[in-house]
Design an enzyme around this catalytic site. Sequence first.
Site, PDB file in Angstrom:
ATOM      1  N   PHE A 133      -4.007  10.903  -6.598  1.00 22.85           N
ATOM      2  CA  PHE A 133      -4.115  12.359  -6.640  1.00 22.85           C
ATOM      3  C   PHE A 133      -5.563  12.735  -6.904  1.00 22.85           C
ATOM      4  O   PHE A 133      -6.168  12.252  -7.859  1.00 22.85           O
ATOM      5  CB  PHE A 133      -3.217  12.966  -7.726  1.00 22.85           C
TER       6      PHE A 133
ATOM      7  N   ASP B 118     -12.228   8.220  -9.738  1.00 24.71           N
ATOM      8  CA  ASP B 118     -11.715   9.513 -10.184  1.00 24.71           C
ATOM      9  C   ASP B 118     -11.128   9.312 -11.579  1.00 24.71           C
ATOM     10  O   ASP B 118     -10.037   8.765 -11.734  1.00 24.71           O
ATOM     11  CB  ASP B 118     -10.656  10.024  -9.195  1.00 24.71           C
TER      12      ASP B 118
ATOM     13  N   LYS C  11     -10.852  17.546 -16.586  1.00 24.04           N
ATOM     14  CA  LYS C  11      -9.811  17.907 -17.560  1.00 24.04           C
ATOM     15  C   LYS C  11     -10.247  17.972 -19.036  1.00 24.04           C
ATOM     16  O   LYS C  11     -10.348  19.045 -19.596  1.00 24.04           O
ATOM     17  CB  LYS C  11      -8.615  16.973 -17.387  1.00 24.04           C
TER      18      LYS C  11
HETATM   19  C1  LIG Z   1      -5.933  16.852 -12.243  1.00 23.65           C
HETATM   20  C2  LIG Z   1      -6.590  15.868 -11.372  1.00 23.65           C
HETATM   21  C3  LIG Z   1      -7.442  16.278 -10.333  1.00 23.65           C
HETATM   22  C4  LIG Z   1      -7.655  17.739  -9.974  1.00 23.65           C
HETATM   23  O1  LIG Z   1      -8.209  18.473 -11.005  1.00 23.65           O
HETATM   24  P1  LIG Z   1      -8.160  20.087 -10.937  1.00 23.65           P
HETATM   25  O2  LIG Z   1      -8.983  20.498 -12.130  1.00 23.65           O
HETATM   26  O3  LIG Z   1      -6.722  20.475 -11.041  1.00 23.65           O
HETATM   27  O4  LIG Z   1      -8.757  20.504  -9.656  1.00 23.65           O
HETATM   28  C5  LIG Z   1      -8.079  15.305  -9.595  1.00 23.65           C
HETATM   29  N1  LIG Z   1      -7.890  14.004  -9.858  1.00 23.65           N
HETATM   30  C6  LIG Z   1      -7.083  13.565 -10.845  1.00 23.65           C
HETATM   31  C7  LIG Z   1      -6.928  12.099 -11.097  1.00 23.65           C
HETATM   32  C8  LIG Z   1      -6.389  14.488 -11.628  1.00 23.65           C
HETATM   33  O5  LIG Z   1      -5.539  14.057 -12.573  1.00 23.65           O
END
Ligand SMILES: *Cc1c(COP(=O)(O)O)cnc(C)c1O
Length: 432
Positions: A159, A244, A274
């Site tokens: 994701f 990521d 986050k």
């Molecule tokens: C939450 C998340 C995103 C996206 O972050 P947003 O602030 O919602 O755009 C991307 N990568 C990972 C692994 C995430 O958990």
Amino acid sequence: MPGQRARNDGMPVPPGDSGPSAKSRELVSTGQRRYVPNYAPKEMILDRGAGARMWDLDGTEYVDFGAGISVTSLGHGDPDLAEALAAQAGRLWHVSNLYFAEPVVRLADELCEASFADRVFFCNSGAEANEAAIKLARKHASLSHDPEKHEIVTFHGGFHGRTIATVTATAQPKYQEGFGPMPGGFRYCDYNNVAALDAAIGERTCAVLVEPIQGEGGVVPAEDGFLTAIAERCRAHDALLMFDEIQSGLARTGRLFAHQWEEGVVPDVVTIAKALGGGLPIGAMLVGEKAAETFQPGSHGSTFGGNPIAAAVARVVLRKLRSPELLANVARQGERLRRRLTALHNEIGFISEVRGKGLMLGAVLRDEWAGRAGELGEVCRRHGVLVLQAGPDVVRFLPPLNITDAELDDGMDRFESAMREAAGRGGAKESG
Ligand SMILES: *Cc1c(COP(=O)(O)O)cnc(C)c1O
């Protein structure tokens, strides 16, 4: 405030004791009517928080095992964060990227000092950080290779966000349906599968983008050696290694970055967001030496990126999340949470395994429990504990990293009573 009961005694309000107030019901129905219906918020109004506890408008108390999806890693109401916010709010709110401001410069320096990075690009969210990384990878390859070298390899179950490019990087059909045509140049392969990676990567690859632990995809950690295997292939094909760490980073797993559990792997790019702002919106792309000079004036930008208030708070967040005491607490509370889940499993037999590291844990539901993560989350909420799911089969735990023994035990007591109630319904499995 009239109509608000203070419940600071740590006891959940018994289910059905009075029901939501008129104000709470009015707010829920207005929200349901006025928000674009892309979310399905729980029917309650959260009103305040302290540490790992939150209260709704009617005074019902919850233990927070979700931390706003790994955002409020220092819990709610931390006085040092509030002080940093208030001080900067009285000084300067915004300067644009035409000028420097002290908290933003200091935060960039401190992030580099704490990591592999030489330079930082600030933005406001995870998706924006990944969007920047995708553009950086393409630009980097374009400077020294022919335009054919533009493919980015990502992994099934990953994701990376909801913008058109990041949702394309997100190799899960449910996030892409109806949004086509998707941009080209992304190759998907199976996570933890080196043979699949070898089939996908090649001379056209400009980067590999991967979560060291897949979050939304079910709390699935990279197996030992997998990140090293990716790093070797990136080196062989002159592709950027991009992690990521938007969910797994910033101490969530007990190290500042989750990729640090794999010995000797040095990324070119790491994206974070986050937890960085402690609840304020801020994201960042950290860039190592190899691609540090790729973006030049005009290449990329964000009006709000590098907000001084968010940065002032993030500096305090980073200092606290890096502290040995905090990191030790993550390891210890993660073990305690695992132990309680295992003990409960021995009693009611509901999981096949607990996956993850530190305080990023997923309980994988089995047998007649499988598919019920959403429904069980609702039972938990009635019992005064907020948990997350990661797909229909995984109950996900992302509590604040500074959670205390008492808060964790209280939350797990509530979780256990919820699961015992769910178990008591025996074969009454709900479909869907
Ligand atoms: C939450 C998340 C995103 C996206 O972050 P947003 O602030 O919602 O755009 C991307 N990568 C990972 C692994 C995430 O958990």
